[in-house]
Design an enzyme around this catalytic site. Sequence first.
Site, PDB file in Angstrom:
ATOM      1  N   HIS A 146      12.892  31.929 -22.692  1.00 58.40           N
ATOM      2  CA  HIS A 146      12.051  31.711 -23.879  1.00 58.40           C
ATOM      3  C   HIS A 146      12.292  30.312 -24.443  1.00 58.40           C
ATOM      4  O   HIS A 146      11.367  29.628 -24.875  1.00 58.40           O
ATOM      5  CB  HIS A 146      12.366  32.729 -24.984  1.00 58.40           C
ATOM      6  CG  HIS A 146      12.277  34.155 -24.552  1.00 58.40           C
ATOM      7  ND1 HIS A 146      13.335  35.030 -24.656  1.00 58.40           N
ATOM      8  CD2 HIS A 146      11.270  34.867 -23.999  1.00 58.40           C
ATOM      9  CE1 HIS A 146      12.971  36.212 -24.202  1.00 58.40           C
ATOM     10  NE2 HIS A 146      11.728  36.149 -23.802  1.00 58.40           N
ATOM     11  N   LYS A 159      14.342  34.615 -11.508  1.00 59.78           N
ATOM     12  CA  LYS A 159      13.788  34.378 -12.842  1.00 59.78           C
ATOM     13  C   LYS A 159      14.719  34.926 -13.916  1.00 59.78           C
ATOM     14  O   LYS A 159      15.188  36.061 -13.808  1.00 59.78           O
ATOM     15  CB  LYS A 159      12.424  35.080 -12.947  1.00 59.78           C
ATOM     16  CG  LYS A 159      11.767  34.846 -14.297  1.00 59.78           C
ATOM     17  CD  LYS A 159      10.524  35.715 -14.508  1.00 59.78           C
ATOM     18  CE  LYS A 159       9.925  35.393 -15.865  1.00 59.78           C
ATOM     19  NZ  LYS A 159       9.293  36.503 -16.530  1.00 59.78           N
ATOM     20  N   HIS A 189      16.266  34.708 -24.740  1.00 59.98           N
ATOM     21  CA  HIS A 189      17.095  34.157 -23.664  1.00 59.98           C
ATOM     22  C   HIS A 189      16.606  32.755 -23.315  1.00 59.98           C
ATOM     23  O   HIS A 189      15.642  32.261 -23.899  1.00 59.98           O
ATOM     24  CB  HIS A 189      17.137  35.097 -22.449  1.00 59.98           C
ATOM     25  CG  HIS A 189      15.790  35.410 -21.846  1.00 59.98           C
ATOM     26  ND1 HIS A 189      14.971  34.456 -21.296  1.00 59.98           N
ATOM     27  CD2 HIS A 189      15.128  36.590 -21.711  1.00 59.98           C
ATOM     28  CE1 HIS A 189      13.875  35.010 -20.835  1.00 59.98           C
ATOM     29  NE2 HIS A 189      13.934  36.319 -21.090  1.00 59.98           N
ATOM     30  N   LYS A 208      15.402  39.526 -19.197  1.00 65.10           N
ATOM     31  CA  LYS A 208      16.234  40.509 -19.909  1.00 65.10           C
ATOM     32  C   LYS A 208      16.671  41.625 -18.957  1.00 65.10           C
ATOM     33  O   LYS A 208      17.791  42.112 -19.012  1.00 65.10           O
ATOM     34  CB  LYS A 208      15.387  41.083 -21.048  1.00 65.10           C
ATOM     35  CG  LYS A 208      16.080  42.061 -21.928  1.00 65.10           C
ATOM     36  CD  LYS A 208      15.174  42.471 -23.066  1.00 65.10           C
ATOM     37  CE  LYS A 208      14.003  43.175 -22.516  1.00 65.10           C
ATOM     38  NZ  LYS A 208      12.997  43.818 -22.986  1.00 65.10           N
ATOM     39  N   HIS A 243       7.872  42.417 -12.782  1.00 64.76           N
ATOM     40  CA  HIS A 243       9.095  43.085 -13.238  1.00 64.76           C
ATOM     41  C   HIS A 243       9.774  43.920 -12.154  1.00 64.76           C
ATOM     42  O   HIS A 243      10.857  44.467 -12.383  1.00 64.76           O
ATOM     43  CB  HIS A 243       8.783  43.948 -14.461  1.00 64.76           C
ATOM     44  CG  HIS A 243       8.371  43.122 -15.644  1.00 64.76           C
ATOM     45  ND1 HIS A 243       7.059  42.873 -15.952  1.00 64.76           N
ATOM     46  CD2 HIS A 243       9.108  42.432 -16.543  1.00 64.76           C
ATOM     47  CE1 HIS A 243       7.002  42.087 -17.023  1.00 64.76           C
ATOM     48  NE2 HIS A 243       8.220  41.789 -17.391  1.00 64.76           N
ATOM     49  N   CYS A 273       5.385  46.695 -10.200  1.00 64.65           N
ATOM     50  CA  CYS A 273       4.851  45.513 -10.848  1.00 64.65           C
ATOM     51  C   CYS A 273       5.412  44.279 -10.139  1.00 64.65           C
ATOM     52  O   CYS A 273       6.627  44.170  -9.952  1.00 64.65           O
ATOM     53  CB  CYS A 273       5.267  45.507 -12.312  1.00 64.65           C
ATOM     54  SG  CYS A 273       5.121  43.880 -13.049  1.00 64.65           S
ATOM     55  N   CYS A 298       4.688  44.365 -18.773  1.00 68.54           N
ATOM     56  CA  CYS A 298       3.621  43.338 -18.854  1.00 68.54           C
ATOM     57  C   CYS A 298       2.601  43.723 -19.910  1.00 68.54           C
ATOM     58  O   CYS A 298       1.806  42.888 -20.319  1.00 68.54           O
ATOM     59  CB  CYS A 298       2.836  43.229 -17.548  1.00 68.54           C
ATOM     60  SG  CYS A 298       3.696  42.511 -16.172  1.00 68.54           S
ATOM     61  N   CYS A 307       1.816  48.576 -16.197  1.00 63.68           N
ATOM     62  CA  CYS A 307       3.197  48.103 -16.358  1.00 63.68           C
ATOM     63  C   CYS A 307       3.428  47.903 -17.853  1.00 63.68           C
ATOM     64  O   CYS A 307       2.787  47.039 -18.468  1.00 63.68           O
ATOM     65  CB  CYS A 307       3.459  46.803 -15.616  1.00 63.68           C
ATOM     66  SG  CYS A 307       5.087  46.123 -16.030  1.00 63.68           S
TER      67      CYS A 307
HETATM   68  N1  MSP Z   1       4.304  38.305 -25.840  1.00 67.07           N
HETATM   69  C1  MSP Z   1       3.787  37.716 -24.674  1.00 67.07           C
HETATM   70  C2  MSP Z   1       3.057  36.426 -24.970  1.00 67.07           C
HETATM   71  C3  MSP Z   1       1.929  36.538 -25.936  1.00 67.07           C
HETATM   72  S1  MSP Z   1       1.225  34.990 -26.268  1.00 67.07           S
HETATM   73  C4  MSP Z   1      -0.140  35.324 -27.135  1.00 67.07           C
HETATM   74  C5  MSP Z   1       4.911  37.439 -23.693  1.00 67.07           C
HETATM   75  N2  MSP Z   1       6.151  37.376 -24.202  1.00 67.07           N
HETATM   76  S2  MSP Z   1       7.465  37.116 -23.365  1.00 67.07           S
HETATM   77  O1  MSP Z   1       8.522  37.137 -24.326  1.00 67.07           O
HETATM   78  O2  MSP Z   1       7.568  38.021 -22.275  1.00 67.07           O
HETATM   79  O3  MSP Z   1       7.308  35.708 -22.740  1.00 67.07           O
HETATM   80  C6  MSP Z   1       7.031  34.625 -23.552  1.00 67.07           C
HETATM   81  C7  MSP Z   1       7.058  33.353 -22.770  1.00 67.07           C
HETATM   82  O4  MSP Z   1       8.355  33.153 -22.264  1.00 67.07           O
HETATM   83  C8  MSP Z   1       6.109  33.326 -21.585  1.00 67.07           C
HETATM   84  O5  MSP Z   1       5.466  32.078 -21.551  1.00 67.07           O
HETATM   85  C9  MSP Z   1       7.010  33.429 -20.409  1.00 67.07           C
HETATM   86  O6  MSP Z   1       6.502  32.736 -19.305  1.00 67.07           O
HETATM   87  C10 MSP Z   1       8.241  32.735 -20.940  1.00 67.07           C
HETATM   88  N3  MSP Z   1       9.376  33.107 -20.161  1.00 67.07           N
HETATM   89  C11 MSP Z   1      10.067  34.281 -20.161  1.00 67.07           C
HETATM   90  N4  MSP Z   1      11.016  34.203 -19.203  1.00 67.07           N
HETATM   91  C12 MSP Z   1      10.936  33.006 -18.580  1.00 67.07           C
HETATM   92  C13 MSP Z   1      11.666  32.328 -17.609  1.00 67.07           C
HETATM   93  N5  MSP Z   1      12.691  32.875 -17.003  1.00 67.07           N
HETATM   94  N6  MSP Z   1      11.309  31.060 -17.324  1.00 67.07           N
HETATM   95  C14 MSP Z   1      10.319  30.394 -17.981  1.00 67.07           C
HETATM   96  N7  MSP Z   1       9.598  30.998 -18.893  1.00 67.07           N
HETATM   97  C15 MSP Z   1       9.838  32.329 -19.143  1.00 67.07           C
HETATM   98  O7  MSP Z   1       4.639  37.250 -22.529  1.00 67.07           O
END
Ligand code: MSP
Length: 502
Positions: A20, A298, A17, A301, A150, A147, A128, A125
């Site tokens: 990411h 935020k 999304h 998903k 989440h 959490c 997380c 969680c």
């Molecule tokens: N898999 C772990 C990271 C492991 S790194 C060794 C993880 N994955 S995640 O898919 O949940 O998130 C990945 C990144 O996307 C994180 O830096 C997270 O902050 C970022 N984001 C996910 N949603 C976000 C927003 N809505 N806004 C900004 N960044 C966000 O955590």
Amino acid sequence: MNRYITTPIYYASGSPHLGHAYTSLVADSLKRFHASRGDSVKLITGTDEHGQKIERAAAAHGLEPRVFVEQKSLEFQQALRRLDVDYDHFVRTTSEAHVPVVKDFWERLVAAGDVYLGRYEGAYCVDCEQYFHSQGGEIRRRAAQQCPVHLRPLEHFSEESYFFRLSRYQDAIREHIQSHRSFIRPEVRRNEVLGFLNNNQLRDLSISRTSTSWGIPVPGDEKHVMYVWVDALVSYLSALGGLESDEHRTYWPNTTHLIGKDILTFHAVYWPGLLLSAGIPLPKQILVNGWLTVDGRKIAKSDASTLVDLRALTERVGSDSIRYYFLKSVPYGQDVDFSLDKVIAVANADIANNLGNLVSRTVALIHRFYDGGFETAGVELGKTELILQRVLDENFRESVTRFEAADFAGSIRLLIGTVSRLNRYIQEKEPWTLLKDESKREDGKTIFKFLHQSLEKLTRVLAPVIPITADRIRRQLGFDQGSADFVRVAKVEPVFPRIEIK
Ligand code: MSP
């Protein structure tokens, strides 16, 4: 200089999304910036494919985890390509190359005497992949209920677990952060971590699970799999081919991790602790972005109302608009509120109108009065141009300094100021009036030599932020033809067509 830039590896539990996309676009701009300054830069990204969260998501889709992550990982690779993220390597934690590096890493922790078997009991969680506990070891009832990220109920887990002696490294981690001022940026995040380390006694970290088998087996005790965060963090090493590789020697010493603020503790406390134990130098810098929100919530998903169709968005506005908006709209580190209207308004105002007009006017006038080009030998800049040139050069220097300091918004503001100034210069010179008089054509070359030179410098510094548009400008103004002796432009085409508001 060699540089290594990483994004977090994204959980392959769902589809990509915009949240990411945010970190990846910032990382990509940083790569382009340093590469444009002559550095050799490696950018890696990837997918985090082990652990209970993934196992459950696969089961919910009626798929084997391996099949499920394959699909999700592909979705991430496609989305990043559509966003023009120019990564050098896409790491997957289920890949054959990754697993031995993680095992080797584990053995180093064991060899350092930092791993012991114990039992973990606590509120967990799964989203997380993290235990929640109070520092005293007592699970606080209220905190244990949901959490904070989440907003979902925590689950109670009790299991045999290997632990990593994180507590042993508390002082070393704190000292490192204190003595390396720019290790964690922005400052507010650095203070947050220091505050945490000053006010809490670090507990040892539970680093294995028996509650899932979807992970990398612990060497010598295969009923345990490694905690997914240890597995995931080591991807930063495996992406370079492991500790013995040339790439590791070349790039690891100058590493920048880009992350979102929700995974700060993992990167600024646990990861340094693990690296210190394994005898590996710490990364140079951790850059922490805020959240991307929709109406203040935020993007996630789990919150369908925040989800934006990434593909449709990219097709509609192009990756440059999205990237530009992310970098320009707030100081780096703060939350960015996203709406399609805002992205379109900013892109139309700054890129289509301000910059687009400057380019198309310059090109159109060179066609009209000089048949698309002229020799520049012997064309001297006038006093006005020389004065303005000094101001602009100072602007470019300052914008580079700001970009280096992760003040992306400040850097871009200066550049857009430059665009406006050059538009005003054309307005003041009124070449369309002046050059009607054929005898003024020779003098008029000064104006276009100056505009051409200034646009070349401007495009170079703007390119990391709007790479696609910058390429079009380069082609239209003939910057790649490589002669300082002439100006030759291609036919006028909008470098960034205005986005229609439906
Ligand atoms: N898999 C772990 C990271 C492991 S790194 C060794 C993880 N994955 S995640 O898919 O949940 O998130 C990945 C990144 O996307 C994180 O830096 C997270 O902050 C970022 N984001 C996910 N949603 C976000 C927003 N809505 N806004 C900004 N960044 C966000 O955590």
